[in-house]
Enzyme design. Structure first.
Site, PDB file in Angstrom:
ATOM      1  N   SER A 250      36.013  38.846  40.042  1.00  0.00           N
ATOM      2  CA  SER A 250      36.765  37.817  40.244  1.00  0.00           C
ATOM      3  C   SER A 250      36.210  37.371  41.635  1.00  0.00           C
ATOM      4  O   SER A 250      34.785  36.979  41.707  1.00  0.00           O
ATOM      5  CB  SER A 250      37.967  37.842  40.241  1.00  0.00           C
ATOM      6  OG  SER A 250      38.893  36.421  40.619  1.00  0.00           O
ATOM      7  N   HIS A 277      35.922  35.610  36.440  1.00  0.00           N
ATOM      8  CA  HIS A 277      37.034  34.397  36.463  1.00  0.00           C
ATOM      9  C   HIS A 277      36.215  33.298  37.047  1.00  0.00           C
ATOM     10  O   HIS A 277      35.800  33.073  38.377  1.00  0.00           O
ATOM     11  CB  HIS A 277      38.053  34.887  37.498  1.00  0.00           C
ATOM     12  CG  HIS A 277      38.822  35.905  36.838  1.00  0.00           C
ATOM     13  ND1 HIS A 277      39.657  36.847  37.797  1.00  0.00           N
ATOM     14  CD2 HIS A 277      38.792  36.484  35.525  1.00  0.00           C
ATOM     15  CE1 HIS A 277      40.106  37.717  37.026  1.00  0.00           C
ATOM     16  NE2 HIS A 277      39.791  37.657  35.643  1.00  0.00           N
ATOM     17  N   ASP A 374      43.614  42.209  37.088  1.00  0.00           N
ATOM     18  CA  ASP A 374      42.968  42.018  35.831  1.00  0.00           C
ATOM     19  C   ASP A 374      41.987  43.039  35.540  1.00  0.00           C
ATOM     20  O   ASP A 374      40.923  43.322  36.131  1.00  0.00           O
ATOM     21  CB  ASP A 374      42.243  40.742  35.584  1.00  0.00           C
ATOM     22  CG  ASP A 374      41.948  40.248  34.335  1.00  0.00           C
ATOM     23  OD1 ASP A 374      42.596  40.673  33.225  1.00  0.00           O
ATOM     24  OD2 ASP A 374      40.986  39.370  33.978  1.00  0.00           O
TER      25      ASP A 374
END
Length: 431
Positions: A250, A277, A374
């Site tokens: 991310s 992301h 995540d």
């Protein structure tokens, strides 16, 4: 608590006002000045020494990318890029992330007040994450320096103690040898006889310590001249794969992905599937950029694509990506617009979960820099199911030590490595 000092950089007076107001909604931040272009920003940053900067990508005289490179070289600090949605702006945003920008925010649509509020919330979240990451990295470096100083002090103390306890040299007088005269009537004994009577030590047979030649030829793995990967076979190039690498990241991910993919050789005998992301459209620019650096063929994933060794697939922004096995035995990519997971779409957890039933594949999962957790939960399930290897980027190189830390805390990581060593670790695991 003293608020963090912020400089807002944008060539539009209206946007400078909007972003200043959004930032100062949180008392933890104070906008100390604004700048109208990159040149103005560099001068004010050098003089005012802010804690963090928001930087428009496209500006006259000196754009955000040019200013960022000067800032990182002369006065490095967290910079959040403000990007438009045109293609050129997206490409420059990706390059900015590679060049050291903390993250980016899409500029809000001025026709929807709700969108402006959403952008403001996301910006404040990034500002807080950037400050937290900076303080955590500073604490980590201080801890490492203290550890090194302690090790150095222990070494010096040990050297001093050894020198102090060493016995002083005493000069000894060598005794005169005792002369003995053999009787004249006896013949001198042979060496063998003297050895038998214990008067002369036996001479040991000389033993060669040269290494023996290898009993068999070195294998590809053992040979020092062998390549660090197993080239993909023609079957694998057609889609008959036996291994897969899955990567999730991310904040800080584009720079981390570049560092890893540019070190992976073209002949990697596994496909690489990636969740970064990122909003829609930006992932296409990311894939194109990564493709220019990597020996792998990097592309933005499309629904139904057949996975091939030596290729890397980036999940498109706004869509989950899963790996599935078709009726013919091939492995394909499935894209969907299901609800976000962990606040993200694409989600790393969704990708990792899709690997769970694929026991016919050797699976290698990787988590790199990023906020939140995540991917950690499903990495734990993969690890518990006996997946071949799991990797996490170590704290020392993470822009944000969030996702990797969550996995480490779940005790599901078999290799914790700094960014510069992850590619080599993956190549060894796949080989």
């Amino acid at each position: 608590m003293t608020p963090y000092k912020v400089i807002v950089v944008d060539d539009s007076a209206f946007m400078r006002k909007i972003f200043s107001d959004l930032i100062e909604k949180d008392p933890a931040f104070q906008v100390i000045d604004t700048a109208v272009n990159g040149r103005d920003a560099v001068e004010k940053i050098t003089r005012l020494k802010p804690d963090i900067v928001t930087m428009d990508v496209e500006m006259p005289e000196m754009n955000g990318l040019e200013a960022l490179k000067l800032i990182m070289a002369e006065y490095p600090l967290p910079v959040i890029m403000l990007s438009g949605i045109n293609e050129e702006g997206m490409k420059e945003t990706i390059i900015a992330l590679e060049s050291g920008a903390f993250d980016f925010i899409r500029k809000p649509s001025l026709t929807y007040s709700q969108h402006i509020e959403q952008v403001g919330d996301a910006l404040l979240e990034q500002l807080k994450a950037a400050m937290s990451a900076r303080e955590r990295r500073a604490a980590f470096k201080a801890k490492e320096q203290k550890k090194q100083q302690k090790q150095q002090q222990n070494t010096e103390d040990l050297t001093t103690l050894t020198a102090a306890s060493a016995p002083s040299k005493v000069r000894r007088t060598k005794p005169e040898p005792v002369k003995r005269q053999a009787p004249l009537s006896k013949k001198p004994e042979s060496a063998a006889k003297r050895q038998e009577n214990g008067l002369e030590p036996k001479r040991e047979k000389l033993v060669s310590f040269m290494p023996k030649p290898p009993q068999k030829p070195l294998t590809v793995e053992e040979s020092p001249a062998a390549p660090a990967y197993a080239p993909a076979s023609s079957h694998e190039q057609r889609g008959d794969i036996h291994q897969i690498v899955a990567i999730g990241c991310s904040t800080g991910g584009p720079r981390a992905l570049k560092a890893v993919l540019e070190k992976i050789p073209a002949g990697l005998s596994a496909p690489v599937v990636i969740v970064q992301h990122m909003p829609p459209n930006f992932t296409k620019s990311l894939a194109q950029r990564l493709n220019s650096f990597s020996g792998l063929e990097v592309t933005e994933a499309e629904h139904g694509m057949v996975l091939k060794a030596g290729c890397a697939y980036v999940a498109p922004g706004g869509k989950h990506m899963r790996v599935a096995q078709s009726a013919g035995g091939r492995y394909t990519l499935m894209l969907s617009e299901d609800e976000p997971v962990n606040g993200h779409r694409p989600s790393v957890d969704v990708l990792f979960e899709s690997l769970l039933p694929l026991s016919g594949l050797k699976r290698h999962a990787v988590l790199m820099t990023g906020m939140g957790s995540d991917g950690a939960r499903m990495m734990k399930r993969l690890y518990d199911s006996g997946v071949n290897s799991t990797f996490a980027e170590s704290e020392e190189t993470c822009v944000v030590y969030g996702m990797p830390r969550s996995a480490v805390e779940l005790h599901c990581v078999s290799h914790v490595l700094p960014l510069q060593e992850i590619a080599a670790g993956l190549v060894r695991a796949v080989k």
